[in-house]
Motif scaffolding. Structure first.
Motif, PDB file in Angstrom:
ATOM      1  N   LEU A  85       0.706  -1.237   0.016  1.00 25.99           N
ATOM      2  CA  LEU A  85       0.214  -0.016   0.023  1.00 25.99           C
ATOM      3  C   LEU A  85       0.833   1.268  -0.008  1.00 25.99           C
ATOM      4  O   LEU A  85       0.790   2.149  -0.937  1.00 25.99           O
ATOM      5  CB  LEU A  85      -1.071  -0.026   1.138  1.00 25.99           C
ATOM      6  CG  LEU A  85      -2.026   0.907   1.036  1.00 25.99           C
ATOM      7  CD1 LEU A  85      -2.972   0.649  -0.049  1.00 25.99           C
ATOM      8  CD2 LEU A  85      -2.972   0.933   2.449  1.00 25.99           C
ATOM      9  N   LEU A  86       1.837   1.393   0.791  1.00 28.91           N
ATOM     10  CA  LEU A  86       2.714   2.536   0.998  1.00 28.91           C
ATOM     11  C   LEU A  86       4.211   1.865   1.202  1.00 28.91           C
ATOM     12  O   LEU A  86       4.609   1.783   2.435  1.00 28.91           O
ATOM     13  CB  LEU A  86       2.207   3.287   2.190  1.00 28.91           C
ATOM     14  CG  LEU A  86       1.089   4.424   1.971  1.00 28.91           C
ATOM     15  CD1 LEU A  86       0.612   4.981   3.203  1.00 28.91           C
ATOM     16  CD2 LEU A  86       1.060   5.019   0.929  1.00 28.91           C
ATOM     17  N   PRO A  87       4.655   1.273   0.117  1.00 24.65           N
ATOM     18  CA  PRO A  87       6.114   0.659   0.498  1.00 24.65           C
ATOM     19  C   PRO A  87       6.922   1.881   1.038  1.00 24.65           C
ATOM     20  O   PRO A  87       7.153   2.999   0.630  1.00 24.65           O
ATOM     21  CB  PRO A  87       6.260   0.408  -1.107  1.00 24.65           C
ATOM     22  CG  PRO A  87       5.577   1.122  -1.880  1.00 24.65           C
ATOM     23  CD  PRO A  87       4.393   1.612  -1.393  1.00 24.65           C
ATOM     24  N   ASN A  88       7.765   1.462   1.961  1.00 21.84           N
ATOM     25  CA  ASN A  88       8.802   2.448   2.483  1.00 21.84           C
ATOM     26  C   ASN A  88       8.346   3.497   3.407  1.00 21.84           C
ATOM     27  O   ASN A  88       9.050   4.518   3.408  1.00 21.84           O
ATOM     28  CB  ASN A  88      10.022   2.482   1.478  1.00 21.84           C
ATOM     29  CG  ASN A  88      10.482   1.314   0.964  1.00 21.84           C
ATOM     30  OD1 ASN A  88      10.856   0.194   1.838  1.00 21.84           O
ATOM     31  ND2 ASN A  88      10.829   1.351  -0.504  1.00 21.84           N
ATOM     32  N   ILE A  89       6.830   3.643   3.437  1.00 13.17           N
ATOM     33  CA  ILE A  89       6.459   4.844   4.189  1.00 13.17           C
ATOM     34  C   ILE A  89       5.566   4.434   5.186  1.00 13.17           C
ATOM     35  O   ILE A  89       4.817   3.355   5.105  1.00 13.17           O
ATOM     36  CB  ILE A  89       5.685   5.755   3.112  1.00 13.17           C
ATOM     37  CG1 ILE A  89       6.678   6.311   2.264  1.00 13.17           C
ATOM     38  CG2 ILE A  89       4.997   6.826   4.038  1.00 13.17           C
ATOM     39  CD1 ILE A  89       5.935   6.870   1.225  1.00 13.17           C
ATOM     40  N   THR A  90       6.002   4.723   6.598  1.00 10.87           N
ATOM     41  CA  THR A  90       4.899   4.475   7.805  1.00 10.87           C
ATOM     42  C   THR A  90       4.133   5.746   8.026  1.00 10.87           C
ATOM     43  O   THR A  90       4.519   6.908   7.871  1.00 10.87           O
ATOM     44  CB  THR A  90       5.381   3.849   8.842  1.00 10.87           C
ATOM     45  OG1 THR A  90       6.567   4.951   9.266  1.00 10.87           O
ATOM     46  CG2 THR A  90       6.085   2.641   8.627  1.00 10.87           C
ATOM     47  N   LEU A  91       2.903   5.673   8.418  1.00 11.95           N
ATOM     48  CA  LEU A  91       2.073   6.740   8.946  1.00 11.95           C
ATOM     49  C   LEU A  91       2.250   6.900  10.380  1.00 11.95           C
ATOM     50  O   LEU A  91       2.124   5.712  11.143  1.00 11.95           O
ATOM     51  CB  LEU A  91       0.597   6.532   8.501  1.00 11.95           C
ATOM     52  CG  LEU A  91       0.272   6.494   7.072  1.00 11.95           C
ATOM     53  CD1 LEU A  91      -0.919   6.303   6.652  1.00 11.95           C
ATOM     54  CD2 LEU A  91       0.936   8.013   6.446  1.00 11.95           C
ATOM     55  N   GLY A  92       2.396   7.912  10.894  1.00 13.44           N
ATOM     56  CA  GLY A  92       2.343   8.149  12.333  1.00 13.44           C
ATOM     57  C   GLY A  92       1.037   9.149  12.671  1.00 13.44           C
ATOM     58  O   GLY A  92       0.406   9.113  11.729  1.00 13.44           O
TER      59      GLY A  92
END
Length: 163
Positions: A85-92
């Motif tokens: 869904l969001l490769p190499n990105i995390t949501l905080g």
């Protein structure tokens, strides 16, 4: 539909996270939760009811407050676990309690724009003569909530100023 054991565990996790962050967050932004990520989403939820005269917050609101907060945290967990869904990105998250008051929510939402405001600290020194170390708040890229239209309108008007 979630299994009862999973719901109890997640509620325990949420309550322990609130307890862990309570002392640290009280000086930074009262009634807030913060999780780390590459991008930070803000959240405004009525976790507490309106407090009695003189206090902004009252009792916990389980159905309309905690459940909405839990839904946001669950959605972020699901998104962060999906590597496609969001490769190499995390949501905080930076979640704030509105305490079911539009004026308190407005005051709380100003923490979302702190990262955009530059402060002149050239004349500030510690007692030992060293310049202080300021921790800059994370930049919030979007805000989820609030549940009341009056809160949403006021917060949107303030955040619009900092686009």
């Amino acid at each position: 539909m979630a299994r009862p054991g999973v719901c109890v565990w997640r509620l325990f996790w949420l309550l322990s996270a609130v307890a862990d962050f309570a002392l640290l967050q009280e000086t930074y932004a009262p009634h807030s939760i913060r999780t780390q990520g590459h991008l930070t989403l803000g959240g405004l939820f009525p976790v507490h009811s309106r407090g009695p005269d003189g206090t902004p917050c009252g009792d916990l609101k389980k159905e309309n407050g905690i459940q909405r907060l839990e839904a946001m945290m669950y959605a972020l967990d699901q998104i962060n676990q999906d590597e496609q869904l969001l490769p190499n990105i995390t949501l905080g998250a930076r979640v704030l309690d509105t305490c079911s008051r539009d004026t308190y929510a407005l005051e709380q939402s100003l923490t979302f724009v702190q990262a955009l405001i530059t402060k002149d600290t050239s004349d500030v020194r510690c007692t030992n003569g060293e310049p202080p170390v300021f921790v800059k708040p994370e930049k919030v890229v979007g805000v989820i909530g609030a549940s009341a239209s009056s809160v949403s309108i006021m917060v949107a008007n303030i955040l619009r100023l900092f686009q």
